[in-house]
Design a protein around this motif. Structure first.
Motif, PDB file in Angstrom:
ATOM      1  N   LEU A 183       0.823  -1.209   0.000  1.00 35.50           N
ATOM      2  CA  LEU A 183       0.000   0.000   0.000  1.00 35.50           C
ATOM      3  C   LEU A 183       0.857   1.259   0.000  1.00 35.50           C
ATOM      4  N   LEU A 184       1.960   1.242   0.731  1.00 39.99           N
ATOM      5  CA  LEU A 184       2.861   2.401   0.713  1.00 39.99           C
ATOM      6  C   LEU A 184       3.444   2.602  -0.677  1.00 39.99           C
ATOM      7  N   PHE A 185       3.795   1.500  -1.350  1.00 37.77           N
ATOM      8  CA  PHE A 185       4.322   1.608  -2.709  1.00 37.77           C
ATOM      9  C   PHE A 185       3.257   2.171  -3.648  1.00 37.77           C
ATOM     10  N   LEU A 186       2.014   1.733  -3.474  1.00 39.21           N
ATOM     11  CA  LEU A 186       0.917   2.217  -4.316  1.00 39.21           C
ATOM     12  C   LEU A 186       0.762   3.728  -4.195  1.00 39.21           C
ATOM     13  N   TYR A 187       0.742   4.228  -2.966  1.00 41.88           N
ATOM     14  CA  TYR A 187       0.489   5.660  -2.773  1.00 41.88           C
ATOM     15  C   TYR A 187       1.705   6.514  -3.138  1.00 41.88           C
ATOM     16  N   ARG A 188       2.892   6.093  -2.746  1.00 42.99           N
ATOM     17  CA  ARG A 188       4.080   6.917  -2.973  1.00 42.99           C
ATOM     18  C   ARG A 188       4.595   6.833  -4.407  1.00 42.99           C
ATOM     19  N   ASP A 189       4.705   5.616  -4.926  1.00 40.35           N
ATOM     20  CA  ASP A 189       5.401   5.421  -6.199  1.00 40.35           C
ATOM     21  C   ASP A 189       4.471   5.356  -7.398  1.00 40.35           C
ATOM     22  N   VAL A 190       3.225   4.962  -7.202  1.00 40.55           N
ATOM     23  CA  VAL A 190       2.301   4.845  -8.331  1.00 40.55           C
ATOM     24  C   VAL A 190       1.391   6.066  -8.420  1.00 40.55           C
ATOM     25  N   LEU A 191       0.731   6.391  -7.320  1.00 40.00           N
ATOM     26  CA  LEU A 191      -0.193   7.525  -7.328  1.00 40.00           C
ATOM     27  C   LEU A 191       0.514   8.852  -7.072  1.00 40.00           C
ATOM     28  N   GLY A 192       1.762   8.786  -6.573  1.00 41.79           N
ATOM     29  CA  GLY A 192       2.516  10.008  -6.317  1.00 41.79           C
ATOM     30  C   GLY A 192       1.954  10.828  -5.181  1.00 41.79           C
ATOM     31  N   ILE A 193       1.314  10.165  -4.210  1.00 40.48           N
ATOM     32  CA  ILE A 193       0.713  10.856  -3.072  1.00 40.48           C
ATOM     33  C   ILE A 193       1.607  10.648  -1.856  1.00 40.48           C
ATOM     34  N   ASP A 194       2.274  11.672  -1.413  1.00 39.92           N
ATOM     35  CA  ASP A 194       3.150  11.588  -0.248  1.00 39.92           C
ATOM     36  C   ASP A 194       2.487  12.341   0.895  1.00 39.92           C
ATOM     37  N   LEU A 195       1.513  11.680   1.528  1.00 39.90           N
ATOM     38  CA  LEU A 195       0.760  12.305   2.592  1.00 39.90           C
ATOM     39  C   LEU A 195       1.453  12.105   3.935  1.00 39.90           C
ATOM     40  N   PRO A 196       1.242  13.020   4.878  1.00 40.37           N
ATOM     41  CA  PRO A 196       1.917  12.904   6.187  1.00 40.37           C
ATOM     42  C   PRO A 196       1.588  11.607   6.916  1.00 40.37           C
ATOM     43  N   TRP A 197       0.371  11.085   6.727  1.00 40.11           N
ATOM     44  CA  TRP A 197      -0.018   9.890   7.478  1.00 40.11           C
ATOM     45  C   TRP A 197       0.755   8.655   7.041  1.00 40.11           C
ATOM     46  N   LEU A 198       1.359   8.706   5.851  1.00 44.18           N
ATOM     47  CA  LEU A 198       2.118   7.552   5.392  1.00 44.18           C
ATOM     48  C   LEU A 198       3.303   7.268   6.311  1.00 44.18           C
ATOM     49  N   ALA A 199       3.937   8.327   6.787  1.00 43.23           N
ATOM     50  CA  ALA A 199       5.098   8.148   7.667  1.00 43.23           C
ATOM     51  C   ALA A 199       4.684   7.744   9.076  1.00 43.23           C
ATOM     52  N   GLU A 200       3.403   7.942   9.416  1.00 40.80           N
ATOM     53  CA  GLU A 200       2.940   7.651  10.767  1.00 40.80           C
ATOM     54  C   GLU A 200       2.369   6.249  10.917  1.00 40.80           C
ATOM     55  N   VAL A 201       2.162   5.562   9.790  1.00 40.34           N
ATOM     56  CA  VAL A 201       1.632   4.204   9.870  1.00 40.34           C
ATOM     57  C   VAL A 201       2.692   3.292  10.491  1.00 40.34           C
ATOM     58  N   GLN A 202       2.338   2.668  11.587  1.00 41.85           N
ATOM     59  CA  GLN A 202       3.306   1.858  12.329  1.00 41.85           C
ATOM     60  C   GLN A 202       3.360   0.433  11.792  1.00 41.85           C
ATOM     61  N   ARG A 203       4.578  -0.063  11.640  1.00 44.18           N
ATOM     62  CA  ARG A 203       4.770  -1.454  11.242  1.00 44.18           C
ATOM     63  C   ARG A 203       4.781  -2.339  12.487  1.00 44.18           C
ATOM     64  N   PRO A 204       4.160  -3.500  12.413  1.00 47.84           N
ATOM     65  CA  PRO A 204       4.248  -4.420  13.555  1.00 47.84           C
ATOM     66  C   PRO A 204       5.670  -4.924  13.730  1.00 47.84           C
ATOM     67  N   THR A 205       6.090  -5.084  14.969  1.00 50.69           N
ATOM     68  CA  THR A 205       7.449  -5.524  15.258  1.00 50.69           C
ATOM     69  C   THR A 205       7.548  -7.031  15.085  1.00 50.69           C
ATOM     70  N   ARG A 206       8.527  -7.460  14.314  1.00 50.36           N
ATOM     71  CA  ARG A 206       8.718  -8.886  14.094  1.00 50.36           C
ATOM     72  C   ARG A 206       9.561  -9.461  15.226  1.00 50.36           C
TER      73      ARG A 206
END
Length: 334
Positions: free
Chosen positions: A87-110
């Protein structure tokens, strides 16, 4: 200075996604996975609300989707991270949408888990129940520490009997490395290459398209895929259609063939531990460290970028060694 974003020419969303992935030289497996998650995301959002284009959705929808995966589907951490990456690739690299919330989405810790490792006796029992080219491939993976796809993608030109090394091309992270060629496998590997040569000769007689070659080498050297040096050491017995170019050609051995053989061999050897193809790589590293090999050497052989990744096998050694006596033993002895 902001990086220039590639603008896809296709109109359909998934076609745009594939176009950008190929422009950035992502693997076909990554392309398949990202397409799956984007399709899943759009359809799921359409079921819980009005059908909209991802451009018209944002943080709320992405967070709800990831929450559903974790709570309802109970997916693993790696699967959860893969969906988020798509989803991050879709918004940043395909749609060209670099919204502030993208950086705030937390990844689960492995969680850091100690890998399953076989003893030398268990490896011998496992490999001893296997036959044919799957047995040779299994021995090669254990004897070199290669990953499954690295062994399957091995080409004739990368086997050096004189120097007793194998060159692993385009491994994880796009890096090349050199691993040892076990002396005990030289004759078997030469016999396997003789069988591969017979398959290659047959393909040349009947006019089969050459094997896949990386990047644009096929354009620069049109006959490169037909040369013996570029042929697979472990070719598939059947021809298959390339999913991208739709050309029928000879692929390497299918990965599930070895995976199934390992599962059957594990059951036949009555090994209670969880065993997969990657277990051979874990066992390779652990047994080298047990033999006194320097951890930096093991890091190079495995192709790890950071030695901290290799350090996990030192924890395996601590568990396997059992050097600390239990207080129960002293109590019972008294």
């Amino acid at each position: 200075m902001n990086p220039v974003i590639y603008v896809p020419q296709s109109k359909r969303l998934l076609e745009q996604l594939c176009e950008v992935l190929r422009y950035k030289h992502y693997s076909f497996k990554t392309e398949q996975a990202y397409c799956y998650w984007v399709r899943f995301f759009v359809r799921w959002c359409g079921r819980v609300g009005p059908m909209r284009h991802p451009r018209d959705m944002g943080a709320a929808e992405v967070t709800q989707f990831l929450t559903m995966l974790a709570n309802e589907r109970r997916v693993s951490v790696s699967t959860h991270n893969q969906a988020l990456s798509a989803l991050l690739f879709l918004y940043r690299d395909v749609l060209g949408i670099d919204l502030p919330w993208l950086a705030e989405v937390q990844r689960p810790t492995r969680p850091r888990r100690i890998p399953s490792v076989l003893t030398k006796a268990e490896v011998a029992a496992l490999l001893g129940t296997m036959e044919g080219e799957t047995a040779l491939l299994g021995k090669l993976l254990y004897g070199t520490g290669m990953r499954l796809m690295e062994g399957l993608r091995l080409r004739v030109k990368d086997v050096d009997f004189d120097r007793q090394v194998l060159v692993v091309r385009q491994a994880k992270g796009g890096k090349d490395r050199v691993v040892m060629l076990p002396k005990s496998l030289q004759e078997a590997l030469k016999a396997q290459m003789a069988r591969a040569r017979a398959v290659w000769s047959h393909d040349r007689v009947v006019g089969t398209a050459g094997v896949e070659v990386p990047d644009a080498l096929a354009v620069k050297y049109p006959d490169l895929g037909c040369r013996w040096g570029w042929f697979w050491v472990f070719p598939s017995p059947r021809l298959s259609v390339d999913p991208r170019s739709e050309v029928e050609r000879r692929h390497h051995l299918y990965e599930e063939r070895l995976q199934r053989a390992i599962k059957l061999a594990s059951a036949a050897a009555r090994i209670a531990k969880p065993v997969s193809v990657h277990t051979l790589r874990h066992s390779f590293a652990t047994h080298l460290l047990q033999a006194g090999t320097d951890i930096r050497t093991v890091q190079e052989l495995l192709g790890h970028s950071d030695v901290s990744t290799t350090m996990i096998y030192t924890h395996v050694l601590k568990v396997a060694a059992g050097g600390t006596a239990s207080p129960l033993d002293a109590l019972m002895a008294a």
